[in-house]
Scaffold this motif. Structure first.
Motif, PDB file in Angstrom:
ATOM      1  N   LEU A 102       0.881  -1.328  -0.143  1.00  0.00           N
ATOM      2  CA  LEU A 102       0.041   0.049   0.052  1.00  0.00           C
ATOM      3  C   LEU A 102       0.855   1.378   0.088  1.00  0.00           C
ATOM      4  O   LEU A 102       1.739   1.407   0.749  1.00  0.00           O
ATOM      5  CB  LEU A 102      -0.916  -0.138   1.079  1.00  0.00           C
ATOM      6  N   GLY A 103       0.588   2.117  -1.079  1.00  0.00           N
ATOM      7  CA  GLY A 103       1.405   3.181  -1.172  1.00  0.00           C
ATOM      8  C   GLY A 103       0.693   4.376  -1.055  1.00  0.00           C
ATOM      9  O   GLY A 103      -0.658   4.569  -1.075  1.00  0.00           O
ATOM     10  N   GLY A 104       1.368   5.856  -0.922  1.00  0.00           N
ATOM     11  CA  GLY A 104       0.376   6.834  -0.918  1.00  0.00           C
ATOM     12  C   GLY A 104       0.048   6.974   0.539  1.00  0.00           C
ATOM     13  O   GLY A 104       0.222   6.472   1.537  1.00  0.00           O
ATOM     14  N   THR A 105      -1.378   7.703   0.527  1.00  0.00           N
ATOM     15  CA  THR A 105      -1.972   7.855   1.853  1.00  0.00           C
ATOM     16  C   THR A 105      -2.949   6.728   2.237  1.00  0.00           C
ATOM     17  O   THR A 105      -3.765   6.612   1.368  1.00  0.00           O
ATOM     18  CB  THR A 105      -2.700   9.181   1.775  1.00  0.00           C
ATOM     19  N   VAL A 106      -2.716   6.129   3.344  1.00  0.00           N
ATOM     20  CA  VAL A 106      -3.601   5.092   3.672  1.00  0.00           C
ATOM     21  C   VAL A 106      -4.542   5.636   4.919  1.00  0.00           C
ATOM     22  O   VAL A 106      -3.890   5.931   6.004  1.00  0.00           O
ATOM     23  CB  VAL A 106      -3.093   4.013   4.132  1.00  0.00           C
ATOM     24  N   VAL A 129       3.048  -4.260   4.880  1.00  0.00           N
ATOM     25  CA  VAL A 129       2.488  -4.092   3.799  1.00  0.00           C
ATOM     26  C   VAL A 129       2.456  -2.563   3.136  1.00  0.00           C
ATOM     27  O   VAL A 129       1.799  -2.386   2.337  1.00  0.00           O
ATOM     28  CB  VAL A 129       0.866  -4.670   3.885  1.00  0.00           C
ATOM     29  N   LEU A 130       3.179  -1.861   3.694  1.00  0.00           N
ATOM     30  CA  LEU A 130       3.293  -0.337   3.323  1.00  0.00           C
ATOM     31  C   LEU A 130       4.498  -0.142   2.311  1.00  0.00           C
ATOM     32  O   LEU A 130       5.459  -0.517   2.711  1.00  0.00           O
ATOM     33  CB  LEU A 130       3.341   0.604   4.655  1.00  0.00           C
ATOM     34  N   ALA A 131       4.319   0.511   1.456  1.00  0.00           N
ATOM     35  CA  ALA A 131       5.219   0.915   0.457  1.00  0.00           C
ATOM     36  C   ALA A 131       6.056   2.059   1.131  1.00  0.00           C
ATOM     37  O   ALA A 131       5.744   2.656   2.061  1.00  0.00           O
ATOM     38  CB  ALA A 131       4.837   1.257  -0.888  1.00  0.00           C
ATOM     39  N   PRO A 132       7.551   2.380   0.764  1.00  0.00           N
ATOM     40  CA  PRO A 132       8.172   3.410   1.448  1.00  0.00           C
ATOM     41  C   PRO A 132       7.465   4.653   1.353  1.00  0.00           C
ATOM     42  O   PRO A 132       7.697   5.574   2.254  1.00  0.00           O
ATOM     43  CB  PRO A 132       9.393   3.343   0.461  1.00  0.00           C
TER      44      PRO A 132
END
Length: 187
Positions: A102-106, A129-132
Motif C-alpha cells: 500500500l502506497g500513498g496515503t492510507v 504491507v506499506l510501500a516506502p
C-alpha cells in the motif's frame, strides 16, 4: 505492547449515533481529510465498528474500502473497559493484498478511539504491507477523553458509552448524539 489507558465513563448517559448523525459525521470527516490530504489512496475500516464509516468515506474519496479485524473488548457489554490487549486478524487482509504494498496515503477508520490501543496496534501491524512512500492517517467518529493515542481526525469527544447503528441497541435508555457541526484535526 499492552496499552493501559482507561476509557472514561461518567455514567450520565448512553449516546446513540443515529444514521443521520453518522452521515453528517462522515461528510465532515471527508471534508477535513480532503482539505489536508488532496489524495487518499486506500481506506481500511477496522472491523467491526470502522467498516461502515470506512465504506462511506471510501465512496466519497473514490477508492476501494478494505477491512481488517481487530478486537479490543472482552465482550460487547455496556461500560466495559478494554482489555489493553488488541487481537488483530491480519492474515485475510494480507492474503487479499497478495504481494502488493500500500502506497500513498492510507486512511484507517474506526468508530471510536477509546484508549487508543487499537489505532496504535493497527499502525504497527500495517508496516510490512506499506510501500516506502506510504503515510498512514487515522479517523474515528468518536474520541473518548481517556484515550492515550488520538486519531488524526475525529468528530465527537465523549466521556460515556456510545451505541452505533450497526450494534444491538442497549437495553438502557439512550440519548441521540447531536448532529455534528465540525470534525477535529488532532494531527
Amino acid at each position: 505492547m499492552t496499552r493501559t489507558a482507561q476509557r472514561v465513563f461518567e455514567h450520565q448517559r448512553i449516546w446513540r449515533v443515529t444514521p443521520d448523525a453518522l452521515r453528517q459525521a462522515c461528510l465532515l470527516l471527508f471534508a477535513a481529510i480532503s482539505r489536508d490530504h488532496p489524495e487518499v489512496d486506500h481506506v481500511i475500516g477496522i472491523a467491526n465498528g470502522g467498516v461502515a464509516p470506512a465504506r462511506i468515506l471510501a465512496g466519497r474519496l473514490g477508492v476501494k474500502s478494505r477491512s481488517v479485524k481487530a478486537r479490543h473488548n472482552a465482550d460487547d457489554g455496556v461500560y466495559r473497559q478494554a482489555t489493553g490487549k488488541v487481537a488483530v486478524d491480519f492474515d485475510a487482509f494480507r492474503r487479499g493484498l497478495g504481494r502488493k504494498k500500500l502506497g500513498g496515503t492510507v486512511l484507517v477508520v474506526d468508530d471510536i478511539c477509546g484508549s487508543g490501543a487499537t489505532l496504535y496496534k493497527l499502525r504497527n501491524v500495517l508496516i510490512p504491507v506499506l510501500a516506502p512512500d506510504a503515510r498512514v492517517i487515522t479517523a474515528t467518529l468518536c474520541l473518548n477523553t481517556g484515550a492515550e493515542t488520538c486519531p488524526d481526525y475525529s468528530v465527537w469527544t465523549v466521556s460515556d458509552w456510545v451505541s452505533f447503528p450497526w450494534e444491538k441497541r442497549p437495553d438502557q435508555p439512550t440519548v441521540d448524539m447531536p448532529i455534528p457541526e465540525r470534525a477535529t484535526s488532532h494531527a
